[in-house]
Design an enzyme around this catalytic site. Structure first.
Site, PDB file in Angstrom:
ATOM      1  N   GLN A  80       3.024   9.982   1.531  1.00  0.00           N
ATOM      2  CA  GLN A  80       4.334   9.130   1.658  1.00  0.00           C
ATOM      3  C   GLN A  80       5.390   9.578   0.387  1.00  0.00           C
ATOM      4  O   GLN A  80       6.610   9.522   0.669  1.00  0.00           O
ATOM      5  CB  GLN A  80       4.200   7.632   1.701  1.00  0.00           C
ATOM      6  CG  GLN A  80       3.698   7.217   2.966  1.00  0.00           C
ATOM      7  CD  GLN A  80       3.165   5.639   2.956  1.00  0.00           C
ATOM      8  OE1 GLN A  80       2.354   5.213   2.433  1.00  0.00           O
ATOM      9  NE2 GLN A  80       4.240   5.096   3.724  1.00  0.00           N
ATOM     10  N   HIS A 127      -2.616   7.364   7.101  1.00  0.00           N
ATOM     11  CA  HIS A 127      -1.594   8.279   6.528  1.00  0.00           C
ATOM     12  C   HIS A 127      -2.477   9.455   6.270  1.00  0.00           C
ATOM     13  O   HIS A 127      -1.841  10.894   6.182  1.00  0.00           O
ATOM     14  CB  HIS A 127      -1.053   7.731   5.442  1.00  0.00           C
ATOM     15  CG  HIS A 127      -0.024   7.004   5.909  1.00  0.00           C
ATOM     16  ND1 HIS A 127       1.154   7.154   6.367  1.00  0.00           N
ATOM     17  CD2 HIS A 127       0.254   5.532   5.476  1.00  0.00           C
ATOM     18  CE1 HIS A 127       2.121   6.274   6.691  1.00  0.00           C
ATOM     19  NE2 HIS A 127       1.566   5.291   5.960  1.00  0.00           N
ATOM     20  N   CYS A 177       5.756  -0.104   7.617  1.00  0.00           N
ATOM     21  CA  CYS A 177       5.403   1.105   6.787  1.00  0.00           C
ATOM     22  C   CYS A 177       6.514   1.390   6.264  1.00  0.00           C
ATOM     23  O   CYS A 177       7.943   1.375   6.589  1.00  0.00           O
ATOM     24  CB  CYS A 177       4.932   1.996   7.900  1.00  0.00           C
ATOM     25  SG  CYS A 177       4.536   3.718   7.117  1.00  0.00           S
ATOM     26  N   LEU A 178       6.326   1.768   4.717  1.00  0.00           N
ATOM     27  CA  LEU A 178       7.496   2.179   4.032  1.00  0.00           C
ATOM     28  C   LEU A 178       8.232   3.521   4.488  1.00  0.00           C
ATOM     29  O   LEU A 178       9.275   3.577   4.125  1.00  0.00           O
ATOM     30  CB  LEU A 178       6.992   2.354   2.439  1.00  0.00           C
ATOM     31  CG  LEU A 178       6.434   1.158   1.752  1.00  0.00           C
ATOM     32  CD1 LEU A 178       5.961   1.271   0.433  1.00  0.00           C
ATOM     33  CD2 LEU A 178       7.722   0.115   1.681  1.00  0.00           C
ATOM     34  N   HIS A 197      -4.754   1.344   7.754  1.00  0.00           N
ATOM     35  CA  HIS A 197      -3.226   1.836   7.877  1.00  0.00           C
ATOM     36  C   HIS A 197      -3.178   3.081   6.780  1.00  0.00           C
ATOM     37  O   HIS A 197      -2.585   4.241   7.205  1.00  0.00           O
ATOM     38  CB  HIS A 197      -2.383   0.835   7.238  1.00  0.00           C
ATOM     39  CG  HIS A 197      -0.863   1.151   7.338  1.00  0.00           C
ATOM     40  ND1 HIS A 197       0.184   0.791   8.311  1.00  0.00           N
ATOM     41  CD2 HIS A 197      -0.229   1.883   6.522  1.00  0.00           C
ATOM     42  CE1 HIS A 197       1.263   1.148   8.057  1.00  0.00           C
ATOM     43  NE2 HIS A 197       1.094   1.932   6.788  1.00  0.00           N
ATOM     44  N   GLU A 198      -3.602   3.039   5.600  1.00  0.00           N
ATOM     45  CA  GLU A 198      -3.351   4.083   4.460  1.00  0.00           C
ATOM     46  C   GLU A 198      -4.250   5.315   4.826  1.00  0.00           C
ATOM     47  O   GLU A 198      -3.895   6.303   4.705  1.00  0.00           O
ATOM     48  CB  GLU A 198      -3.695   3.412   3.102  1.00  0.00           C
ATOM     49  CG  GLU A 198      -2.874   2.315   2.605  1.00  0.00           C
ATOM     50  CD  GLU A 198      -1.378   2.349   2.899  1.00  0.00           C
ATOM     51  OE1 GLU A 198      -0.946   3.449   2.988  1.00  0.00           O
ATOM     52  OE2 GLU A 198      -0.869   1.528   2.743  1.00  0.00           O
ATOM     53  N   GLY A 244       0.853  -1.196   0.046  1.00  0.00           N
ATOM     54  CA  GLY A 244      -0.121  -0.118   0.095  1.00  0.00           C
ATOM     55  C   GLY A 244       0.753   1.303   0.139  1.00  0.00           C
ATOM     56  O   GLY A 244       2.012   1.214   0.240  1.00  0.00           O
TER      57      GLY A 244
END
Ligand code: GNR
Ligand code: NI
Length: 176
Positions: free
Chosen positions: A51, A140, A94-95, A136-137, A46
């Site tokens: 990000q 963000h 998480c990236l 999660h997204e 994702g």
């Protein structure tokens, strides 16, 4: 298509609240493709626009298995319209917080309303990994990170570590 650099903790950009996409046009579709390319390159399952530094309410997800065909999904202006009382625990990463993983408890299933890449309104009832990933997204988009859902002790340790890494990699160190 283009791979964009990822914003990493503790960059305050990650705490911005993203703004709705006003019109789903070619530039938005092009950006979604860039996000997907960036996500596949990372690799991740994702990615939220913030990000890669764009404070827009859009995210991409692909939860297909490694041995399956790609199944890219684009969610524009997503909103959680229902959440289950039942909870599920997943180990999240998480990236923007590379190589750190922790268990997070969230609603096991959610219903999300969103616009697809054609600008059509859709709704999806998600459970399992898709439910976790969507939450999660969408976090963000609101400046929330998965470490905000773990213990303060663990969170403080992670933030401290990433502050140190950022200091060590700061350009100022390269001078002189
Ligand atoms: O690649 C990712 N894996 C992942 C695993 C468990 C729960 C959430 C995620 S999302 C993450 C990519 C990312 O940082 N998206 O914002
Ligand atoms: Ni993330």
């Amino acid at each position: 298509m283009a791979i964009k650099p990822l914003i990493i903790l503790p960059d305050p950009v990650l705490r911005q609240v993203s703004k709705p996409v006003e019109r789903v046009d070619d530039s938005v579709r092009k950006f979604a493709d860039d996000m997907l390319e960036t996500m596949y390159d990372a690799p991740g399952i994702g990615l939220a626009a913030i990000q890669v530094g764009e404070p827009l309410r859009m995210l991409v997800i692909d939860i297909s298995k490694d041995d399956e065909d790609h199944a890219p999904q684009v969610f524009i202006n997503p909103e959680i319209v229902a959440s289950s009382d039942e909870r599920a625990v997943y180990e999240e990463g998480c990236l923007s917080i590379p190589d750190y993983y922790a268990e997070v408890e969230r609603p096991a299933s959610v219903t999300v309303r969103y616009l697809d890449r054609q600008g059509a309104q859709k709704e999806v009832a998600a459970d399992g990994l898709l439910a976790t990933c969507l939450q999660h997204e969408i976090d963000h988009l609101n400046g929330v990170l998965f470490i905000d859902h773990i213990s303060r002790l663990k969170r403080d340790m992670v933030v401290k570590k990433f502050r140190k890494l950022a200091r060590e990699n700061a350009p100022s160190r390269m001078v002189g």
